[in-house]
Design a protein around this motif. Sequence first.
Motif, mmCIF file in Angstrom:
data_model
loop_
_atom_site.group_PDB
_atom_site.id
_atom_site.type_symbol
_atom_site.label_atom_id
_atom_site.label_comp_id
_atom_site.label_asym_id
_atom_site.label_seq_id
_atom_site.Cartn_x
_atom_site.Cartn_y
_atom_site.Cartn_z
ATOM 1 N N LYS A 119 0.828 -1.210 0.000
ATOM 2 C CA LYS A 119 0.000 0.000 0.000
ATOM 3 C C LYS A 119 0.854 1.248 0.000
ATOM 4 O O LYS A 119 0.549 2.232 -0.682
ATOM 5 C CB LYS A 119 -0.946 -0.007 1.202
ATOM 6 N N ALA A 120 1.939 1.230 0.763
ATOM 7 C CA ALA A 120 2.835 2.389 0.829
ATOM 8 C C ALA A 120 3.520 2.629 -0.516
ATOM 9 O O ALA A 120 3.694 3.780 -0.933
ATOM 10 C CB ALA A 120 3.886 2.190 1.922
ATOM 11 N N ALA A 121 3.879 1.561 -1.204
ATOM 12 C CA ALA A 121 4.577 1.697 -2.484
ATOM 13 C C ALA A 121 3.668 2.262 -3.564
ATOM 14 O O ALA A 121 4.136 2.980 -4.456
ATOM 15 C CB ALA A 121 5.136 0.341 -2.923
ATOM 16 N N GLY A 122 2.402 1.957 -3.483
ATOM 17 C CA GLY A 122 1.472 2.485 -4.491
ATOM 18 C C GLY A 122 1.903 2.105 -5.890
ATOM 19 O O GLY A 122 2.029 0.935 -6.218
ATOM 20 N N VAL A 123 2.178 3.109 -6.716
ATOM 21 C CA VAL A 123 2.514 2.874 -8.118
ATOM 22 C C VAL A 123 4.001 2.614 -8.352
ATOM 23 O O VAL A 123 4.405 2.378 -9.486
ATOM 24 C CB VAL A 123 2.058 4.056 -9.012
ATOM 25 N N LEU A 124 4.811 2.638 -7.287
ATOM 26 C CA LEU A 124 6.236 2.367 -7.467
ATOM 27 C C LEU A 124 6.438 0.915 -7.883
ATOM 28 O O LEU A 124 5.834 0.008 -7.320
ATOM 29 C CB LEU A 124 7.011 2.625 -6.176
ATOM 30 N N SER A 125 7.306 0.707 -8.855
ATOM 31 C CA SER A 125 7.630 -0.657 -9.270
ATOM 32 C C SER A 125 8.520 -1.302 -8.206
ATOM 33 O O SER A 125 9.071 -0.623 -7.339
ATOM 34 C CB SER A 125 8.365 -0.639 -10.613
ATOM 35 N N GLU A 126 8.680 -2.616 -8.303
ATOM 36 C CA GLU A 126 9.577 -3.319 -7.378
ATOM 37 C C GLU A 126 10.993 -2.786 -7.491
ATOM 38 O O GLU A 126 11.695 -2.647 -6.486
ATOM 39 C CB GLU A 126 9.544 -4.821 -7.640
ATOM 40 N N ASP A 127 11.428 -2.482 -8.724
ATOM 41 C CA ASP A 127 12.772 -1.934 -8.922
ATOM 42 C C ASP A 127 12.904 -0.562 -8.268
ATOM 43 O O ASP A 127 13.924 -0.263 -7.637
ATOM 44 C CB ASP A 127 13.105 -1.828 -10.416
ATOM 45 N N GLU A 128 11.890 0.277 -8.429
ATOM 46 C CA GLU A 128 11.933 1.608 -7.813
ATOM 47 C C GLU A 128 11.941 1.497 -6.291
ATOM 48 O O GLU A 128 12.684 2.210 -5.613
ATOM 49 C CB GLU A 128 10.734 2.450 -8.269
ATOM 50 N N TRP A 129 11.126 0.598 -5.761
ATOM 51 C CA TRP A 129 11.094 0.391 -4.309
ATOM 52 C C TRP A 129 12.461 -0.107 -3.819
ATOM 53 O O TRP A 129 12.990 0.387 -2.828
ATOM 54 C CB TRP A 129 9.984 -0.597 -3.945
ATOM 55 N N GLY A 130 13.025 -1.066 -4.514
ATOM 56 C CA GLY A 130 14.339 -1.597 -4.146
ATOM 57 C C GLY A 130 15.418 -0.532 -4.207
ATOM 58 O O GLY A 130 16.303 -0.480 -3.345
ATOM 59 N N HIS A 131 15.361 0.322 -5.226
ATOM 60 C CA HIS A 131 16.331 1.409 -5.359
ATOM 61 C C HIS A 131 16.208 2.374 -4.188
ATOM 62 O O HIS A 131 17.216 2.790 -3.603
ATOM 63 C CB HIS A 131 16.134 2.130 -6.701
ATOM 64 N N MET A 132 14.983 2.721 -3.817
ATOM 65 C CA MET A 132 14.763 3.622 -2.693
ATOM 66 C C MET A 132 15.315 3.017 -1.405
ATOM 67 O O MET A 132 15.987 3.697 -0.627
ATOM 68 C CB MET A 132 13.273 3.928 -2.521
ATOM 69 N N LEU A 133 15.059 1.721 -1.182
ATOM 70 C CA LEU A 133 15.585 1.072 0.015
ATOM 71 C C LEU A 133 17.114 1.090 0.018
ATOM 72 O O LEU A 133 17.735 1.317 1.062
ATOM 73 C CB LEU A 133 15.079 -0.373 0.112
ATOM 74 N N GLY A 134 17.708 0.851 -1.131
ATOM 75 C CA GLY A 134 19.167 0.900 -1.232
ATOM 76 C C GLY A 134 19.720 2.270 -0.874
ATOM 77 O O GLY A 134 20.728 2.376 -0.160
ATOM 78 N N GLN A 135 19.061 3.307 -1.337
ATOM 79 C CA GLN A 135 19.510 4.659 -1.018
ATOM 80 C C GLN A 135 19.342 4.965 0.467
ATOM 81 O O GLN A 135 20.205 5.598 1.081
ATOM 82 C CB GLN A 135 18.759 5.676 -1.874
ATOM 83 N N LEU A 136 18.247 4.510 1.053
ATOM 84 C CA LEU A 136 18.045 4.727 2.486
ATOM 85 C C LEU A 136 19.104 3.993 3.305
ATOM 86 O O LEU A 136 19.553 4.496 4.339
ATOM 87 C CB LEU A 136 16.648 4.284 2.905
ATOM 88 N N LYS A 137 19.535 2.830 2.848
ATOM 89 C CA LYS A 137 20.590 2.099 3.550
ATOM 90 C C LYS A 137 21.905 2.880 3.514
ATOM 91 O O LYS A 137 22.645 2.902 4.504
ATOM 92 C CB LYS A 137 20.782 0.709 2.942
ATOM 93 N N VAL A 138 22.187 3.518 2.387
ATOM 94 C CA VAL A 138 23.393 4.348 2.289
ATOM 95 C C VAL A 138 23.315 5.496 3.289
ATOM 96 O O VAL A 138 24.273 5.768 4.023
ATOM 97 C CB VAL A 138 23.590 4.884 0.844
ATOM 98 N N VAL A 139 22.157 6.158 3.350
ATOM 99 C CA VAL A 139 21.978 7.267 4.287
ATOM 100 C C VAL A 139 22.127 6.758 5.720
ATOM 101 O O VAL A 139 22.816 7.371 6.544
ATOM 102 C CB VAL A 139 20.613 7.953 4.073
ATOM 103 N N ARG A 140 21.489 5.622 6.035
ATOM 104 C CA ARG A 140 21.610 5.041 7.383
ATOM 105 C C ARG A 140 23.070 4.769 7.729
ATOM 106 O O ARG A 140 23.541 5.110 8.811
ATOM 107 C CB ARG A 140 20.808 3.742 7.468
ATOM 108 N N ASP A 141 23.801 4.156 6.798
ATOM 109 C CA ASP A 141 25.200 3.835 7.057
ATOM 110 C C ASP A 141 26.039 5.096 7.235
ATOM 111 O O ASP A 141 26.944 5.131 8.079
ATOM 112 C CB ASP A 141 25.757 2.954 5.939
ATOM 113 N N ASN A 142 25.751 6.131 6.453
ATOM 114 C CA ASN A 142 26.462 7.400 6.612
ATOM 115 C C ASN A 142 26.213 7.999 7.994
ATOM 116 O O ASN A 142 27.137 8.488 8.650
ATOM 117 C CB ASN A 142 26.037 8.404 5.537
ATOM 118 N N LEU A 143 24.956 7.956 8.445
ATOM 119 C CA LEU A 143 24.628 8.494 9.764
ATOM 120 C C LEU A 143 25.225 7.633 10.871
ATOM 121 O O LEU A 143 25.686 8.163 11.893
ATOM 122 C CB LEU A 143 23.114 8.610 9.922
#
Length: 159
Positions: A119-143
């Motif tokens: 429901k949260a992903a809405g129209v985001l594709s699986e690839d787009e969702w995966g890419h977003m999660l990957g970017q958030l992991k980078v931000v988490r690791d930086n912090l």
Amino acid sequence: MAHQVNPESFGFLVTDVYRLMRVAMDRAIAEAGIGVTPGEARTLVHAARAGTVRQNVLAERMGVEAMTLSGYIDRLEARGLVRRVNDPSDRRAKLVELTDAADDVLKSIGEVGTQMREKAAGVLSEDEWGHMLGQLKVVRDNLAALSQKPGTGRTKERL
């Protein structure tokens, strides 16, 4: 003087997403008939993520007071979903570990979580969702790297 803030900044967006996701998950957990409260469900999921962990560390990772967590654990322990054991390295500390009985409850919580993520992903594709999660992991690791203790080379608990 007018105070200006950007309501679409990273911090606000992350906070809004967390708050809205938590409200939706809490409601869905309560309606799912799993037999645990939303707080107890969060406790089980965090305990599963952490493995056998000191109770105070689990409270810190969850962002709750130790007494709040203690109530959740008391109820989960009464249902046979977790157990407290003495920490062999510190007799005053208690470790929290899941029991085998927690597996079915965690599976049900995971199913609710999957529905919420869809429901949260809405129209985001699986690839787009995966890419977003990957970017958030980078931000988490930086912090997390920013929270490194000076001179020790060791980091504090991972976000």
